[in-house]
Design a protein around this motif. Structure first.
Motif, short mmCIF file in Angstrom:
data_model
loop_
_atom_site.label_atom_id
_atom_site.label_comp_id
_atom_site.label_asym_id
_atom_site.label_seq_id
_atom_site.Cartn_x
_atom_site.Cartn_y
_atom_site.Cartn_z
N PRO A 190 18.69 15.62 9.16
CA PRO A 190 18.04 16.79 9.75
C PRO A 190 18.14 18.03 8.86
O PRO A 190 18.84 18.02 7.84
N TRP A 191 17.45 19.06 9.28
CA TRP A 191 17.46 20.36 8.61
C TRP A 191 17.86 21.41 9.62
O TRP A 191 17.41 21.34 10.75
N PRO A 192 18.72 22.39 9.30
CA PRO A 192 19.31 22.71 8.00
C PRO A 192 20.16 21.57 7.44
O PRO A 192 20.71 20.76 8.21
N PRO A 193 20.27 21.50 6.11
CA PRO A 193 20.91 20.36 5.46
C PRO A 193 22.42 20.48 5.44
O PRO A 193 23.00 21.47 5.88
N TRP A 194 23.05 19.46 4.83
CA TRP A 194 24.50 19.45 4.69
C TRP A 194 24.97 20.44 3.63
O TRP A 194 26.14 20.82 3.61
N TRP A 195 24.07 20.89 2.76
CA TRP A 195 24.47 21.82 1.69
C TRP A 195 24.17 23.27 2.08
O TRP A 195 23.16 23.56 2.69
N ARG A 196 25.09 24.14 1.70
CA ARG A 196 24.95 25.56 2.02
C ARG A 196 24.08 26.29 1.02
O ARG A 196 23.39 27.26 1.35
N SER A 197 24.12 25.85 -0.22
CA SER A 197 23.29 26.42 -1.28
C SER A 197 23.28 25.45 -2.45
O SER A 197 24.16 24.59 -2.58
N LEU A 198 22.28 25.61 -3.32
CA LEU A 198 22.19 24.84 -4.55
C LEU A 198 22.16 25.82 -5.71
O LEU A 198 21.30 26.71 -5.74
N THR A 199 23.08 25.69 -6.64
CA THR A 199 23.05 26.46 -7.89
C THR A 199 23.02 25.43 -9.00
O THR A 199 24.03 24.77 -9.28
N LEU A 200 21.86 25.27 -9.61
CA LEU A 200 21.62 24.12 -10.47
C LEU A 200 21.03 24.54 -11.80
O LEU A 200 20.26 25.51 -11.89
N MET A 201 21.36 23.76 -12.82
CA MET A 201 20.79 23.97 -14.14
C MET A 201 19.78 22.87 -14.43
O MET A 201 20.07 21.69 -14.28
N PHE A 202 18.57 23.31 -14.82
CA PHE A 202 17.50 22.39 -15.19
C PHE A 202 16.93 22.79 -16.54
O PHE A 202 17.15 23.92 -17.00
N GLN A 203 16.14 21.90 -17.12
CA GLN A 203 15.34 22.36 -18.24
C GLN A 203 14.33 23.37 -17.70
O GLN A 203 13.89 23.28 -16.54
N ARG A 204 13.98 24.34 -18.51
CA ARG A 204 13.23 25.49 -18.01
C ARG A 204 11.92 25.12 -17.34
O ARG A 204 11.52 25.75 -16.34
N GLU A 205 11.23 24.09 -17.82
CA GLU A 205 9.94 23.74 -17.22
C GLU A 205 10.08 23.31 -15.77
O GLU A 205 9.20 23.55 -14.94
#
Length: 278
Positions: free
Chosen positions: A140-155
């Protein structure tokens, strides 16, 4: 424990023979100033539970622990486990838990004991987008995670923040912005990594909305965006034919011009279309 009391990461990598593997999408981040900046971007507070994917030799892990977090880290590369065990041993028991395995196969709620967590990770390039879509599609939503702070390739990061009529605007833009507040934090020069990747990396933050501002069912939103962006340069009266219902009637009911293209519609427009699907 002071982060400077631990051995330098370059020494750890050399001692354990941790040359980054291209097959695992590894690029190790060694600059302690940058890892500390990521922890600050995630707004880590003492006692926060953090879920980290692909810690490698533990550069970002050290910054999260130094900020006071309890960290559950999933690492697929068995070569890194001994180095991570050394980091765990430097802190009181329970501060760092390392789980060997593939993050795509992990039941996050089980390993986190049912507790909500902040996700902070320098995601391996080869699984980053797949993991993000999985987390954005949580039910369900809201999800189990409180926030996502993630590194991706810029594209990839640009796709998350892109607005209508921008080149990077895509299905991922719609999904992320439908369910989250998305924020661009900062870019990283390839020279910050070992080995340096061929692309610039970007740290982004996603905070889940309690509920989407534009109500619709996720499967319906996925259907309509898949059709629309599958032929993004075509008019919607053509690209939406695969939905199995007359596109012009659907577009008229949603108040959208049949000559519009996918890249011109906002999240609210796609949500209206999705609500009209059977």
């Amino acid at each position: 424990m002071n982060i400077d009391d631990l051995p330098p990461l370059r020494d750890v990598i050399a001692r354990h023979g941790l040359a980054a593997k291209k097959t695992l999408g590894q690029n190790f981040l060694l600059d302690l100033n940058i890892t500390a900046r990521i922890a600050r971007a995630a707004e880590i507070a003492p006692g926060d539970l953090v879920y980290e994917v692909g810690p490698g030799p533990g550069g970002l892990t050290r910054a999260l622990l130094a900020a006071g977090a309890r960290v559950v880290a999933v690492e697929r590369d068995e070569r890194c486990l001994e180095a991570l065990a050394e980091v765990a041993a430097a802190y009181e028991p329970g501060r760092l838990t390392v789980i060997p395995g593939d993050a795509l196969e992990i039941d996050e709620m089980a390993v986190l004991g049912g507790q909500p967590a902040k996700v902070v990770a320098n995601l391996p390039y080869n699984v980053g987008t797949a993991l993000l879509i999985r987390w954005l599609s949580a039910d369900p939503w809201p999800p189990w995670w409180r926030s996502l702070t993630l590194m991706f390739q810029r594209e990839v990061a640009e796709r998350l923040t892109a607005l209508p009529r921008e080149d990077a605007y895509s299905r991922l833009s719609i999904l992320a912005q439908w369910r989250c507040r998305v924020r661009h934090h900062f870019d990283l020069n390839p020279k910050a990594f070992v080995p340096p990747p061929k692309v610039t990396s970007t740290v982004v933050g996603l905070t889940p909305l309690p509920a989407p501002e534009h109500e619709c069912r996720l499967p319906a939103l996925e259907r309509v965006t898949a059709q629309a962006f599958g032929q993004r340069r075509k008019m919607l009266r053509q690209s939406l034919k695969g939905l199995g219902i007359p596109p012009e009637a659907l577009l008229d009911a949603a108040g959208i011009a049949p000559t519009a293209r996918a890249e011109e519609l906002g999240v609210a427009d796609f949500a209206r279309l999705a609500r009209l699907l059977p």
